[in-house]
Scaffold this motif. Structure first.
Motif, PDB file in Angstrom:
ATOM      1  N   THR A   1       0.834  -1.193   0.000  1.00  0.00           N
ATOM      2  CA  THR A   1       0.000   0.000   0.000  1.00  0.00           C
ATOM      3  C   THR A   1       0.873   1.249   0.000  1.00  0.00           C
ATOM      4  OG1 THR A   1      -1.882   1.036   1.075  1.00  0.00           O
ATOM      5  CG2 THR A   1      -0.216   0.103   2.511  1.00  0.00           C
ATOM      6  N   PHE A   2       0.294   2.339  -0.376  1.00  0.00           N
ATOM      7  CA  PHE A   2       0.998   3.619  -0.384  1.00  0.00           C
ATOM      8  C   PHE A   2       0.232   4.607   0.480  1.00  0.00           C
ATOM      9  CE2 PHE A   2       2.601   1.693  -4.208  1.00  0.00           C
ATOM     10  CZ  PHE A   2       3.911   2.132  -4.285  1.00  0.00           C
TER      11      PHE A   2
ATOM     12  N   MET B   1      -3.615   2.326  -5.186  1.00  0.00           N
ATOM     13  CA  MET B   1      -3.007   1.498  -4.139  1.00  0.00           C
ATOM     14  C   MET B   1      -2.884   2.249  -2.811  1.00  0.00           C
ATOM     15  SD  MET B   1      -0.058  -0.117  -6.586  1.00  0.00           S
ATOM     16  CE  MET B   1       0.612  -1.300  -5.442  1.00  0.00           C
ATOM     17  N   MET B   2      -3.491   3.417  -2.721  1.00  0.00           N
ATOM     18  CA  MET B   2      -3.373   4.229  -1.511  1.00  0.00           C
ATOM     19  C   MET B   2      -4.340   3.761  -0.434  1.00  0.00           C
ATOM     20  SD  MET B   2      -3.096   8.003  -3.047  1.00  0.00           S
ATOM     21  CE  MET B   2      -1.564   8.644  -3.641  1.00  0.00           C
ATOM     22  N   ASP B   3      -3.818   3.615   0.777  1.00  0.00           N
ATOM     23  CA  ASP B   3      -4.612   3.254   1.957  1.00  0.00           C
ATOM     24  C   ASP B   3      -5.407   1.959   1.793  1.00  0.00           C
ATOM     25  OD1 ASP B   3      -3.831   5.097   3.810  1.00  0.00           O
ATOM     26  OD2 ASP B   3      -5.466   6.489   3.438  1.00  0.00           O
ATOM     27  N   LYS B   4      -4.956   1.051   0.966  1.00  0.00           N
ATOM     28  CA  LYS B   4      -5.678  -0.208   0.761  1.00  0.00           C
ATOM     29  C   LYS B   4      -5.586  -1.124   1.976  1.00  0.00           C
ATOM     30  CE  LYS B   4      -7.364   0.645  -3.204  1.00  0.00           C
ATOM     31  NZ  LYS B   4      -8.772   0.829  -3.406  1.00  0.00           N
TER      32      LYS B   4
ATOM     33  N   LEU C   1      -8.636  -3.343   3.527  1.00  0.00           N
ATOM     34  CA  LEU C   1      -8.543  -4.773   3.815  1.00  0.00           C
ATOM     35  C   LEU C   1      -9.025  -5.075   5.237  1.00  0.00           C
ATOM     36  CD1 LEU C   1      -7.666  -7.571   2.792  1.00  0.00           C
ATOM     37  CD2 LEU C   1      -5.380  -7.068   3.674  1.00  0.00           C
ATOM     38  N   VAL C   2      -8.675  -4.212   6.190  1.00  0.00           N
ATOM     39  CA  VAL C   2      -9.146  -4.377   7.569  1.00  0.00           C
ATOM     40  C   VAL C   2     -10.672  -4.388   7.598  1.00  0.00           C
ATOM     41  CG1 VAL C   2      -9.289  -3.272   9.832  1.00  0.00           C
ATOM     42  CG2 VAL C   2      -7.102  -3.386   8.652  1.00  0.00           C
ATOM     43  N   GLU C   3     -11.286  -3.458   6.894  1.00  0.00           N
ATOM     44  CA  GLU C   3     -12.753  -3.371   6.880  1.00  0.00           C
ATOM     45  C   GLU C   3     -13.387  -4.582   6.195  1.00  0.00           C
ATOM     46  OE1 GLU C   3     -14.900  -1.224   8.393  1.00  0.00           O
ATOM     47  OE2 GLU C   3     -13.046  -0.586   9.373  1.00  0.00           O
TER      48      GLU C   3
ATOM     49  N   LEU D   1      -2.952  -7.526  10.303  1.00  0.00           N
ATOM     50  CA  LEU D   1      -1.919  -6.834  11.051  1.00  0.00           C
ATOM     51  C   LEU D   1      -1.257  -5.848  10.089  1.00  0.00           C
ATOM     52  CD1 LEU D   1      -0.117  -6.575  13.597  1.00  0.00           C
ATOM     53  CD2 LEU D   1       1.288  -8.390  12.629  1.00  0.00           C
ATOM     54  N   MET D   2      -1.503  -4.573  10.306  1.00  0.00           N
ATOM     55  CA  MET D   2      -0.909  -3.563   9.422  1.00  0.00           C
ATOM     56  C   MET D   2       0.500  -3.252   9.915  1.00  0.00           C
ATOM     57  SD  MET D   2      -4.056  -1.045   8.358  1.00  0.00           S
ATOM     58  CE  MET D   2      -3.953  -0.069   9.806  1.00  0.00           C
ATOM     59  N   ILE D   3       1.436  -3.291   9.001  1.00  0.00           N
ATOM     60  CA  ILE D   3       2.835  -3.005   9.309  1.00  0.00           C
ATOM     61  C   ILE D   3       3.264  -1.842   8.429  1.00  0.00           C
ATOM     62  CG2 ILE D   3       5.182  -3.914   9.346  1.00  0.00           C
ATOM     63  CD1 ILE D   3       3.936  -6.727   9.571  1.00  0.00           C
TER      64      ILE D   3
END
Length: 65
Positions: free
Chosen positions: A6-7, A32-35, A39-41, A52-54
């Motif tokens: 993601t960007f 591809m921004m804030d994807k 995905l969390v939603e 798990l966002m890294i």
């Protein structure tokens, strides 16, 4: 494990100027921004998957056992 590249958006990018140049060279980046947040939603409520966002440059150790 689902890797997601993601960007940041222009607003939260460390360098707005560099982000604008990158987007000028590679317009696909806008899609591809804030994807990761999307995905969390999408996976919210799925008991078999944990998102798990890294962040860029961040390291996390994952125990798969």
């Amino acid at each position: 494990m689902i890797p997601s590249h993601t960007f940041p958006t222009k607003e939260n990018a460390p360098s707005k100027e560099a982000m604008e140049q990158l987007m000028g060279s590679f317009p696909i980046i806008e899609n591809m921004m804030d994807k990761d947040k999307e995905l969390v939603e999408l996976l919210k409520g799925n008991n078999q998957t944990k998102v798990l966002m890294i962040g860029y440059g961040e390291e996390k150790e994952i125990d798969l056992h």
